[in-house]
Design a protein around this motif. Structure first.
Motif, PDB file in Angstrom:
ATOM      1  N   VAL A   1      74.308  59.908  31.812  1.00  0.00           N
ATOM      2  CA  VAL A   1      74.161  61.359  31.917  1.00  0.00           C
ATOM      3  C   VAL A   1      72.699  61.749  31.707  1.00  0.00           C
ATOM      4  O   VAL A   1      72.078  61.355  30.716  1.00  0.00           O
ATOM      5  N   PRO A   2      72.110  62.539  32.606  1.00  0.00           N
ATOM      6  CA  PRO A   2      70.736  63.010  32.395  1.00  0.00           C
ATOM      7  C   PRO A   2      70.672  64.016  31.243  1.00  0.00           C
ATOM      8  O   PRO A   2      71.659  64.711  30.963  1.00  0.00           O
ATOM      9  N   PHE A   3      69.524  64.089  30.584  1.00  0.00           N
ATOM     10  CA  PHE A   3      69.387  65.050  29.498  1.00  0.00           C
ATOM     11  C   PHE A   3      68.045  65.774  29.580  1.00  0.00           C
ATOM     12  O   PHE A   3      67.067  65.274  30.136  1.00  0.00           O
ATOM     13  N   THR A   4      68.035  66.974  28.998  1.00  0.00           N
ATOM     14  CA  THR A   4      66.877  67.858  29.002  1.00  0.00           C
ATOM     15  C   THR A   4      66.732  68.437  27.604  1.00  0.00           C
ATOM     16  O   THR A   4      67.729  68.602  26.892  1.00  0.00           O
ATOM     17  N   TYR A   5      65.505  68.737  27.215  1.00  0.00           N
ATOM     18  CA  TYR A   5      65.278  69.481  25.973  1.00  0.00           C
ATOM     19  C   TYR A   5      64.149  70.470  26.206  1.00  0.00           C
ATOM     20  O   TYR A   5      63.538  70.485  27.273  1.00  0.00           O
ATOM     21  N   ASN A   6      63.899  71.329  25.222  1.00  0.00           N
ATOM     22  CA  ASN A   6      62.887  72.363  25.408  1.00  0.00           C
ATOM     23  C   ASN A   6      61.801  72.294  24.342  1.00  0.00           C
ATOM     24  O   ASN A   6      61.995  71.724  23.260  1.00  0.00           O
ATOM     25  N   ARG A   7      60.675  72.861  24.669  1.00  0.00           N
ATOM     26  CA  ARG A   7      59.611  73.074  23.695  1.00  0.00           C
ATOM     27  C   ARG A   7      59.771  74.469  23.108  1.00  0.00           C
ATOM     28  O   ARG A   7      60.290  75.377  23.752  1.00  0.00           O
ATOM     29  N   LYS A   8      59.288  74.643  21.891  1.00  0.00           N
ATOM     30  CA  LYS A   8      59.307  75.978  21.288  1.00  0.00           C
ATOM     31  C   LYS A   8      58.314  76.904  21.992  1.00  0.00           C
ATOM     32  O   LYS A   8      58.537  78.107  22.102  1.00  0.00           O
ATOM     33  N   GLU A   9      57.197  76.327  22.436  1.00  0.00           N
ATOM     34  CA  GLU A   9      56.183  77.121  23.132  1.00  0.00           C
ATOM     35  C   GLU A   9      55.904  76.491  24.491  1.00  0.00           C
ATOM     36  O   GLU A   9      55.843  75.274  24.624  1.00  0.00           O
ATOM     37  N   ALA A  10      55.720  77.330  25.482  1.00  0.00           N
ATOM     38  CA  ALA A  10      55.457  76.841  26.831  1.00  0.00           C
ATOM     39  C   ALA A  10      54.127  76.094  26.892  1.00  0.00           C
ATOM     40  O   ALA A  10      53.162  76.465  26.225  1.00  0.00           O
ATOM     41  N   LYS A  11      54.102  75.025  27.672  1.00  0.00           N
ATOM     42  CA  LYS A  11      52.888  74.225  27.856  1.00  0.00           C
ATOM     43  C   LYS A  11      52.182  74.706  29.126  1.00  0.00           C
ATOM     44  O   LYS A  11      52.811  74.842  30.175  1.00  0.00           O
ATOM     45  N   ASP A  12      50.869  74.990  29.022  1.00  0.00           N
ATOM     46  CA  ASP A  12      50.155  75.535  30.179  1.00  0.00           C
ATOM     47  C   ASP A  12      49.295  74.496  30.891  1.00  0.00           C
ATOM     48  O   ASP A  12      48.437  74.831  31.701  1.00  0.00           O
ATOM     49  N   HIS A  13      49.520  73.201  30.588  1.00  0.00           N
ATOM     50  CA  HIS A  13      48.802  72.143  31.290  1.00  0.00           C
ATOM     51  C   HIS A  13      49.779  70.988  31.541  1.00  0.00           C
ATOM     52  O   HIS A  13      50.915  71.031  31.095  1.00  0.00           O
ATOM     53  N   GLY A  14      49.307  69.959  32.254  1.00  0.00           N
ATOM     54  CA  GLY A  14      50.217  68.852  32.576  1.00  0.00           C
ATOM     55  C   GLY A  14      51.378  69.350  33.410  1.00  0.00           C
ATOM     56  O   GLY A  14      51.197  70.097  34.372  1.00  0.00           O
ATOM     57  N   GLU A  15      52.608  68.958  33.002  1.00  0.00           N
ATOM     58  CA  GLU A  15      53.782  69.384  33.769  1.00  0.00           C
ATOM     59  C   GLU A  15      54.127  70.844  33.514  1.00  0.00           C
ATOM     60  O   GLU A  15      54.871  71.466  34.268  1.00  0.00           O
TER      61      GLU A  15
END
Length: 217
Positions: free
Chosen positions: A96-110
């Protein structure tokens, strides 16, 4: 009358007991209530412990019958949980694929707030314990805003305790959002485990009084 405890619920509570993640005594909660027991899943902090923990989650999810195609772990505690639960499911042939989140959005890289696989169409949220339910409702909104459906919420322990109204946070989620909720173990399971483990009568009576005062039907 409470349901018979499942094998995975009792294995989970034995694991929590081993790692001192399940404690009995007097504990002040955020709600202001004084609880005769306390659960801290962060105490299960070894490879072997996490492997057993994830197996309990996977067993509870499998037995629930919920149909899903991906998992989501809310930051921060949900991140190691969702990864290890995905591994436990893979051990039984369910990749099963999985996803998680950051508390703050990242404005570089992905960039963005989501990390891992793209969200599926039917997503199960994997977390530890729901208290007020605020964090899980934020996760529900995030998943829906991404165009996916929340198929269920999977947690370690249902305290079976009233929240801001006559319902528990899990009951409120099921009623307000139409989302199935699954717990590896419940307060009734904790009481049954404590009885079998020989917890002293004074502490057992305190847990039952607490259930009578704050528990849900």
């Amino acid at each position: 009358m409470s349901a018979e405890p499942t094998e995975h619920s009792q294995e989970f509570l034995a694991l929590a007991d081993t790692y001192d993640a399940l404690k009995f005594g007097e504990f002040q909660l955020k709600s202001g209530r004084v609880s005769p027991y306390f659960f801290n899943m962060g105490a299960i902090a070894s490879g072997a412990g996490l492997k057993r923990l994830a197996a309990g989650y996977a067993a509870a999810l499998t037995s629930s019958g919920i149909e899903y195609d991906s998992l989501f772990g809310p930051a921060y505690k949900g991140i190691p949980l969702v990864a290890t639960v995905a591994c436990a499911l893979a051990d039984h042939g369910h990749d099963v694929p999985f996803t998680y989140n950051r508390k703050e959005a990242k404005d570089h890289g992905e960039g963005g707030t989501l990390v891992g696989a793209p969200l599926g169409q039917r997503v199960v949220i994997v977390d530890d314990v729901i208290t007020a339910g605020t964090a899980v409702r934020e996760a529900i909104a995030l998943i829906r805003n991404a165009g996916s459906e929340v198929a269920g919420v999977l947690i370690a322990l249902d305290r079976q305790e009233r929240g801001t109204d006559a319902r528990s946070p899990l009951q409120a989620l099921a009623a307000d959002e139409g989302i199935p909720t699954v717990a590896v173990s419940t307060l009734d399971d904790v009481i049954g485990y404590a009885e079998r483990a020989g917890l002293d009568d004074h502490r057992l009576a305190a847990i039952k009084r607490y259930r009578d005062e704050y528990g849900v039907a």
